[in-house]
Design a protein around this motif. Sequence first.
Motif, PDB file in Angstrom:
ATOM      1  N   VAL A  39       0.856  -1.178   0.000  1.00  0.00           N
ATOM      2  CA  VAL A  39       0.000   0.000   0.000  1.00  0.00           C
ATOM      3  C   VAL A  39       0.895   1.231   0.000  1.00  0.00           C
ATOM      4  O   VAL A  39       1.737   1.395   0.891  1.00  0.00           O
ATOM      5  N   LEU A  40       0.725   2.080  -1.012  1.00  0.00           N
ATOM      6  CA  LEU A  40       1.559   3.269  -1.144  1.00  0.00           C
ATOM      7  C   LEU A  40       0.695   4.481  -1.482  1.00  0.00           C
ATOM      8  O   LEU A  40      -0.346   4.333  -2.118  1.00  0.00           O
ATOM      9  N   PRO A  41       1.120   5.678  -1.080  1.00  0.00           N
ATOM     10  CA  PRO A  41       0.386   6.874  -1.492  1.00  0.00           C
ATOM     11  C   PRO A  41       0.580   7.095  -2.991  1.00  0.00           C
ATOM     12  O   PRO A  41       1.638   6.791  -3.544  1.00  0.00           O
ATOM     13  N   VAL A 149      19.129   7.966  -3.443  1.00  0.00           N
ATOM     14  CA  VAL A 149      18.811   6.872  -2.527  1.00  0.00           C
ATOM     15  C   VAL A 149      18.920   7.346  -1.078  1.00  0.00           C
ATOM     16  O   VAL A 149      18.045   7.066  -0.247  1.00  0.00           O
ATOM     17  N   ILE A 150      19.977   8.105  -0.775  1.00  0.00           N
ATOM     18  CA  ILE A 150      20.153   8.615   0.589  1.00  0.00           C
ATOM     19  C   ILE A 150      19.037   9.608   0.938  1.00  0.00           C
ATOM     20  O   ILE A 150      18.409   9.514   2.004  1.00  0.00           O
ATOM     21  N   GLY A 151      18.778  10.554   0.046  1.00  0.00           N
ATOM     22  CA  GLY A 151      17.742  11.554   0.310  1.00  0.00           C
ATOM     23  C   GLY A 151      16.364  10.942   0.434  1.00  0.00           C
ATOM     24  O   GLY A 151      15.587  11.293   1.342  1.00  0.00           O
ATOM     25  N   GLU A 152      16.032  10.031  -0.463  1.00  0.00           N
ATOM     26  CA  GLU A 152      14.698   9.427  -0.438  1.00  0.00           C
ATOM     27  C   GLU A 152      14.540   8.453   0.729  1.00  0.00           C
ATOM     28  O   GLU A 152      13.429   8.272   1.229  1.00  0.00           O
ATOM     29  N   THR A 153      15.624   7.827   1.154  1.00  0.00           N
ATOM     30  CA  THR A 153      15.564   6.952   2.325  1.00  0.00           C
ATOM     31  C   THR A 153      15.220   7.761   3.567  1.00  0.00           C
ATOM     32  O   THR A 153      14.336   7.386   4.350  1.00  0.00           O
ATOM     33  N   VAL A 154      15.910   8.890   3.736  1.00  0.00           N
ATOM     34  CA  VAL A 154      15.626   9.767   4.876  1.00  0.00           C
ATOM     35  C   VAL A 154      14.192  10.296   4.789  1.00  0.00           C
ATOM     36  O   VAL A 154      13.460  10.307   5.786  1.00  0.00           O
ATOM     37  N   ASP A 155      13.774  10.720   3.594  1.00  0.00           N
ATOM     38  CA  ASP A 155      12.415  11.225   3.396  1.00  0.00           C
ATOM     39  C   ASP A 155      11.377  10.171   3.772  1.00  0.00           C
ATOM     40  O   ASP A 155      10.425  10.458   4.502  1.00  0.00           O
ATOM     41  N   SER A 156      11.552   8.959   3.278  1.00  0.00           N
ATOM     42  CA  SER A 156      10.575   7.891   3.517  1.00  0.00           C
ATOM     43  C   SER A 156      10.511   7.503   4.986  1.00  0.00           C
ATOM     44  O   SER A 156       9.426   7.319   5.550  1.00  0.00           O
ATOM     45  N   ILE A 157      11.679   7.368   5.620  1.00  0.00           N
ATOM     46  CA  ILE A 157      11.718   6.979   7.027  1.00  0.00           C
ATOM     47  C   ILE A 157      11.018   8.027   7.892  1.00  0.00           C
ATOM     48  O   ILE A 157      10.192   7.695   8.755  1.00  0.00           O
ATOM     49  N   ILE A 158      11.339   9.295   7.658  1.00  0.00           N
ATOM     50  CA  ILE A 158      10.753  10.363   8.480  1.00  0.00           C
ATOM     51  C   ILE A 158       9.252  10.475   8.249  1.00  0.00           C
ATOM     52  O   ILE A 158       8.465  10.499   9.209  1.00  0.00           O
ATOM     53  N   PHE A 159       8.827  10.528   6.967  1.00  0.00           N
ATOM     54  CA  PHE A 159       7.408  10.738   6.683  1.00  0.00           C
ATOM     55  C   PHE A 159       6.548   9.591   7.196  1.00  0.00           C
ATOM     56  O   PHE A 159       5.542   9.807   7.883  1.00  0.00           O
ATOM     57  N   SER A 161       7.297   7.190   9.375  1.00  0.00           N
ATOM     58  CA  SER A 161       7.405   6.979  10.821  1.00  0.00           C
ATOM     59  C   SER A 161       6.532   7.964  11.583  1.00  0.00           C
ATOM     60  O   SER A 161       5.757   7.576  12.461  1.00  0.00           O
ATOM     61  N   ILE A 162       6.654   9.256  11.264  1.00  0.00           N
ATOM     62  CA  ILE A 162       5.856  10.263  11.964  1.00  0.00           C
ATOM     63  C   ILE A 162       4.367  10.077  11.690  1.00  0.00           C
ATOM     64  O   ILE A 162       3.532  10.223  12.583  1.00  0.00           O
ATOM     65  N   SER A 163       4.033   9.706  10.449  1.00  0.00           N
ATOM     66  CA  SER A 163       2.627   9.613  10.048  1.00  0.00           C
ATOM     67  C   SER A 163       1.925   8.379  10.593  1.00  0.00           C
ATOM     68  O   SER A 163       0.745   8.449  10.961  1.00  0.00           O
ATOM     69  N   PHE A 164       2.636   7.245  10.676  1.00  0.00           N
ATOM     70  CA  PHE A 164       1.919   5.988  10.886  1.00  0.00           C
ATOM     71  C   PHE A 164       2.353   5.159  12.091  1.00  0.00           C
ATOM     72  O   PHE A 164       1.670   4.198  12.428  1.00  0.00           O
ATOM     73  N   ILE A 165       3.473   5.490  12.737  1.00  0.00           N
ATOM     74  CA  ILE A 165       3.835   4.732  13.938  1.00  0.00           C
ATOM     75  C   ILE A 165       2.786   4.984  15.018  1.00  0.00           C
ATOM     76  O   ILE A 165       2.451   6.130  15.333  1.00  0.00           O
ATOM     77  N   GLY A 166       2.255   3.920  15.583  1.00  0.00           N
ATOM     78  CA  GLY A 166       1.182   4.023  16.560  1.00  0.00           C
ATOM     79  C   GLY A 166      -0.195   3.977  15.939  1.00  0.00           C
ATOM     80  O   GLY A 166      -1.194   3.810  16.643  1.00  0.00           O
ATOM     81  N   VAL A 167      -0.253   4.134  14.605  1.00  0.00           N
ATOM     82  CA  VAL A 167      -1.518   4.066  13.870  1.00  0.00           C
ATOM     83  C   VAL A 167      -1.637   2.717  13.165  1.00  0.00           C
ATOM     84  O   VAL A 167      -2.702   2.092  13.173  1.00  0.00           O
ATOM     85  N   LEU A 168      -0.544   2.284  12.556  1.00  0.00           N
ATOM     86  CA  LEU A 168      -0.491   1.001  11.861  1.00  0.00           C
ATOM     87  C   LEU A 168       0.489   0.075  12.573  1.00  0.00           C
ATOM     88  O   LEU A 168       1.388   0.543  13.279  1.00  0.00           O
ATOM     89  N   PRO A 169       0.344  -1.253  12.398  1.00  0.00           N
ATOM     90  CA  PRO A 169       1.300  -2.197  12.991  1.00  0.00           C
ATOM     91  C   PRO A 169       2.721  -1.915  12.516  1.00  0.00           C
ATOM     92  O   PRO A 169       2.934  -1.444  11.396  1.00  0.00           O
ATOM     93  N   SER A 170       3.691  -2.219  13.365  1.00  0.00           N
ATOM     94  CA  SER A 170       5.089  -1.925  13.060  1.00  0.00           C
ATOM     95  C   SER A 170       5.567  -2.598  11.778  1.00  0.00           C
ATOM     96  O   SER A 170       6.335  -2.011  10.998  1.00  0.00           O
ATOM     97  N   ASP A 171       5.114  -3.851  11.539  1.00  0.00           N
ATOM     98  CA  ASP A 171       5.562  -4.552  10.336  1.00  0.00           C
ATOM     99  C   ASP A 171       5.015  -3.894   9.061  1.00  0.00           C
ATOM    100  O   ASP A 171       5.700  -3.863   8.031  1.00  0.00           O
ATOM    101  N   LEU A 174       7.132  -0.733   8.488  1.00  0.00           N
ATOM    102  CA  LEU A 174       8.442  -1.103   7.940  1.00  0.00           C
ATOM    103  C   LEU A 174       8.330  -1.495   6.477  1.00  0.00           C
ATOM    104  O   LEU A 174       9.178  -1.113   5.651  1.00  0.00           O
ATOM    105  N   THR A 175       7.269  -2.224   6.138  1.00  0.00           N
ATOM    106  CA  THR A 175       7.056  -2.625   4.737  1.00  0.00           C
ATOM    107  C   THR A 175       6.834  -1.408   3.850  1.00  0.00           C
ATOM    108  O   THR A 175       7.382  -1.324   2.746  1.00  0.00           O
ATOM    109  N   MET A 176       6.055  -0.443   4.344  1.00  0.00           N
ATOM    110  CA  MET A 176       5.803   0.775   3.572  1.00  0.00           C
ATOM    111  C   MET A 176       7.101   1.549   3.327  1.00  0.00           C
ATOM    112  O   MET A 176       7.350   2.036   2.221  1.00  0.00           O
ATOM    113  N   ILE A 177       7.940   1.645   4.356  1.00  0.00           N
ATOM    114  CA  ILE A 177       9.208   2.363   4.221  1.00  0.00           C
ATOM    115  C   ILE A 177      10.091   1.689   3.179  1.00  0.00           C
ATOM    116  O   ILE A 177      10.621   2.344   2.264  1.00  0.00           O
ATOM    117  N   CYS A 178      10.243   0.382   3.296  1.00  0.00           N
ATOM    118  CA  CYS A 178      11.109  -0.365   2.372  1.00  0.00           C
ATOM    119  C   CYS A 178      10.587  -0.297   0.937  1.00  0.00           C
ATOM    120  O   CYS A 178      11.374  -0.101  -0.007  1.00  0.00           O
TER     121      CYS A 178
END
Length: 214
Positions: A39-41, A149-159, A161-171, A174-178
């Motif tokens: 699932v991706l935006p 890759v470095i810039g988008e990795t940081v972007d994906s992790i931050i966005f 994590s802040i948006s969905f940690i505590g809202v969606l299951p951790s796995d 992590l799948t969305m980030i990867c």
Amino acid sequence: MFENVTKARAYAYLAGVFWAFMIISNILATRTLEIEFIVLPCSILTFPVLFIVNDILSEIYGYNMTKDIIYLGFIINTFAIVLYHIAMLFPSNSPNADAFAMLLSTTPRLFVAGLISYMLGNLLNSKVLVVLKEKYSDGLFVRCILSTVIGETVDSIIFISISFIGVLPSDVVLTMICCQIVFKSLYEILAYPVTRKVIFRLRTLDDGELKGQI
């Protein structure tokens, strides 16, 4: 329209493309797409263009001039979101009022996540590319891909994590980030021939009003 283009005029064109795709991505981010278990935006279709344009700007104009565009994009993005919410405060007899609110409203959490990830991801992408260029003048492909890759990795992790940690299951988080990192990186690799062609073309242009600044 594109006759007698100088680096100064090309800088304005690239800035316009950058800001346009930034706004488009923000709107597309309100809808998701599903591919099997992923699932991706929908902004995944356009947001990588920001990093591609970022690469072109950083390669031709350097970090400081690219940073100016990123900062102004931050201001434009903030201004747009504030205006969306001001517009929603007023009563409306438009039959599309509810759809407008649903499409353009955002929670404070998503707002903060988007701004922080945008700024840090894009600034890091530009800085890494410029540093690599100073140390390794050859190897355009490596610095374009690695910086993205470095810039988008940081972007994906931050966005995400802040948006969905505590809202969606951790796995799921992590799948969305990867998945975002992999998709954005493949996007950049596939688009590299176009990126390279634009960069090589811009190198041949006259500096114009930018003479002495790049």
